[in-house]
Design a protein around this motif. Structure first.
Motif, short mmCIF file in Angstrom:
data_model
loop_
_atom_site.label_atom_id
_atom_site.label_comp_id
_atom_site.label_asym_id
_atom_site.label_seq_id
_atom_site.Cartn_x
_atom_site.Cartn_y
_atom_site.Cartn_z
N GLN A 182 59.92 -81.45 40.92
CA GLN A 182 61.13 -81.71 41.69
C GLN A 182 62.11 -81.53 40.84
OE1 GLN A 182 61.23 -84.55 44.88
NE2 GLN A 182 59.46 -85.66 44.26
N GLY A 183 61.94 -81.59 39.39
CA GLY A 183 63.39 -81.43 38.51
C GLY A 183 63.71 -80.16 38.64
N ASP A 184 63.10 -79.18 39.14
CA ASP A 184 63.59 -77.77 39.36
C ASP A 184 63.52 -77.26 40.69
OD1 ASP A 184 63.73 -77.54 36.40
OD2 ASP A 184 61.51 -77.05 36.37
N GLY A 185 62.92 -78.05 41.48
CA GLY A 185 62.95 -77.74 42.86
C GLY A 185 61.36 -78.04 43.30
N ILE A 186 61.28 -77.90 44.77
CA ILE A 186 59.72 -78.00 45.33
C ILE A 186 59.05 -76.91 45.00
CG2 ILE A 186 58.42 -78.40 47.48
CD1 ILE A 186 60.96 -79.99 48.61
N PRO A 187 57.79 -77.11 44.44
CA PRO A 187 57.07 -75.86 44.20
C PRO A 187 57.01 -74.77 45.45
CG PRO A 187 55.90 -77.61 43.35
CD PRO A 187 57.06 -78.56 44.19
N THR B 53 54.60 -72.23 46.43
CA THR B 53 53.18 -71.45 46.30
C THR B 53 52.86 -70.43 47.45
OG1 THR B 53 51.99 -72.91 47.75
CG2 THR B 53 52.33 -73.56 45.39
N GLY B 54 54.02 -70.27 48.53
CA GLY B 54 53.69 -69.44 49.47
C GLY B 54 53.19 -70.08 50.68
N ASP B 55 52.77 -71.40 50.49
CA ASP B 55 52.07 -72.10 51.67
C ASP B 55 53.04 -73.31 51.87
OD1 ASP B 55 50.99 -73.82 53.40
OD2 ASP B 55 48.97 -73.29 52.48
N LEU B 56 54.10 -73.08 52.88
CA LEU B 56 55.22 -74.07 53.25
C LEU B 56 54.66 -75.41 53.21
CD1 LEU B 56 58.07 -75.02 53.42
CD2 LEU B 56 57.88 -74.13 55.56
N ALA B 57 53.45 -75.54 54.23
CA ALA B 57 52.85 -76.86 54.58
C ALA B 57 52.22 -77.58 53.34
CB ALA B 57 51.70 -76.68 55.77
N ALA B 58 51.55 -76.79 52.74
CA ALA B 58 50.88 -77.34 51.56
C ALA B 58 51.74 -77.88 50.53
CB ALA B 58 50.16 -76.29 50.73
N ASP B 59 53.12 -77.16 50.46
CA ASP B 59 54.31 -77.39 49.22
C ASP B 59 54.75 -78.81 49.93
OD1 ASP B 59 53.46 -75.29 47.95
OD2 ASP B 59 55.19 -74.01 48.59
N LEU B 60 55.04 -78.96 51.04
CA LEU B 60 55.95 -80.03 51.63
C LEU B 60 54.88 -81.36 51.74
CD1 LEU B 60 57.64 -78.66 54.78
CD2 LEU B 60 58.66 -79.18 52.57
N LYS B 61 53.53 -81.19 52.00
CA LYS B 61 52.74 -82.01 51.87
C LYS B 61 52.44 -82.77 50.39
CE LYS B 61 49.92 -80.59 55.85
NZ LYS B 61 48.75 -80.47 56.46
N ALA B 62 52.32 -82.01 49.32
CA ALA B 62 52.55 -82.25 48.16
C ALA B 62 53.62 -83.07 47.65
CB ALA B 62 52.23 -81.02 46.77
N VAL B 63 54.63 -82.74 47.98
CA VAL B 63 55.86 -83.27 47.54
C VAL B 63 56.17 -84.89 48.19
CG1 VAL B 63 57.61 -82.51 49.01
CG2 VAL B 63 58.24 -83.05 46.64
N VAL C 132 66.10 -78.10 51.46
CA VAL C 132 66.77 -77.36 52.09
C VAL C 132 66.60 -75.83 51.28
CG1 VAL C 132 69.13 -76.16 52.19
CG2 VAL C 132 68.69 -78.81 52.79
N ARG C 133 66.60 -75.95 49.87
CA ARG C 133 66.09 -74.62 49.13
C ARG C 133 64.69 -74.37 49.57
NH1 ARG C 133 68.73 -76.76 44.34
NH2 ARG C 133 66.81 -77.22 43.41
N ARG C 134 63.80 -75.20 49.70
CA ARG C 134 62.54 -74.58 49.96
C ARG C 134 62.26 -74.10 51.25
NH1 ARG C 134 58.83 -72.37 50.83
NH2 ARG C 134 56.64 -72.47 50.19
N LEU C 135 63.01 -74.73 52.17
CA LEU C 135 63.19 -74.15 53.90
C LEU C 135 63.63 -72.77 53.84
CD1 LEU C 135 63.51 -77.57 55.48
CD2 LEU C 135 61.45 -76.06 55.47
N ARG C 136 64.85 -72.83 52.99
CA ARG C 136 65.36 -71.40 53.14
C ARG C 136 64.65 -70.20 52.42
NH1 ARG C 136 71.10 -73.75 51.18
NH2 ARG C 136 72.03 -74.15 53.37
N SER C 137 63.72 -70.54 51.40
CA SER C 137 62.99 -69.71 50.81
C SER C 137 61.72 -69.23 51.85
CB SER C 137 62.22 -70.38 49.57
OG SER C 137 61.23 -69.69 49.09
N ALA C 138 61.42 -70.49 52.67
CA ALA C 138 60.48 -70.05 53.63
C ALA C 138 61.05 -69.21 54.60
CB ALA C 138 59.97 -71.48 54.40
#
Length: 205
Positions: free
Chosen positions: A82-87, A89-99, A146-152
């Motif tokens: 989280q220091g640099d942003g939510i990871p 991986t190309g899998d939005l659901a997995a990334d959100l669940k992890a964080v 916000v940044r992770r969702l925009r990337s998605a």
């Protein structure tokens, strides 16, 4: 005679700073924000109150910085990125669940939970503290979503018309409400379900 080593002022200051952080967080958890004082923090930390005033103008500044540092330390230990942003991986659901799982672990940790509840409660009645709590601690974390969702969106995993700032509330807000009100336990299973509901909706597939 060999020369005596010169004391390292920077190291001494860092040690004092850490002691002040720990004292401030412990006191606000034990007695609440209104009863926590600079004098009490200084006594608990074993420093003079002028040391605190030299670094921070008020107890609010001490507590907010200590709390921010606590979150940074937890993120470093967990390696949740989280220091640099939510990871991404190309899998939005997995990334959100992890964080969100990492967030559950943090909210369930007494070291974090007690001061978080004290500061959150005080922020609801102390408008100035509440605004600073949101600006310094909450908004930077929400911006990561916000940044992770925009990337998605750019990858085609989220519809172009979706407002990321509103979308993140679908899973962040229910978690915050359940934690604050203690209406039910928070768990990894709960946040996984929030992500599934938010991303896939309630209608039959």
């Amino acid at each position: 005679m060999p020369d005596k080593p010169v004391p390292d002022a920077g190291r001494r200051s860092e040690k004092s700073r850490r002691a002040i952080y720990a004292a401030a967080l412990a006191l606000v958890a034990e007695t609440g924000y209104p009863k926590t004082t600079v004098e009490g923090i200084a006594a608990r930390a074993g420093v003079g109150k002028q040391t605190i005033y030299r670094w921070w103008p008020s107890k609010a500044d001490v507590l907010l910085e200590a709390f921010l540092d606590l979150g940074e330390q937890a993120a470093a230990r967990q390696g949740d990125g989280q220091g640099d942003g939510i990871p991404d991986t190309g899998d939005l659901a997995a990334d959100l669940k992890a964080v969100l799982r990492a967030t559950v672990d943090e909210l369930s940790d007494p070291v974090f939970e007690a001061p978080a509840r004290a500061l959150t409660a005080e922020g609801m009645v102390n408008e100035q503290l509440g605004r600073r709590f949101v600006a310094q601690l909450l908004e930077p974390q929400l911006e990561l979503y916000v940044r992770r969702l925009r990337s998605a969106q750019e990858a085609g995993a989220v519809r172009p018309g979706i407002d990321p700032r509103i979308a993140l509330e679908l899973f962040v807000s229910p978690l915050a409400q359940r934690w604050l009100q203690r209406t039910a336990p928070i768990s990894h299973e709960y946040t996984d379900t929030l992500v599934d509901y938010a991303l896939y909706g309630l209608a039959p597939r």
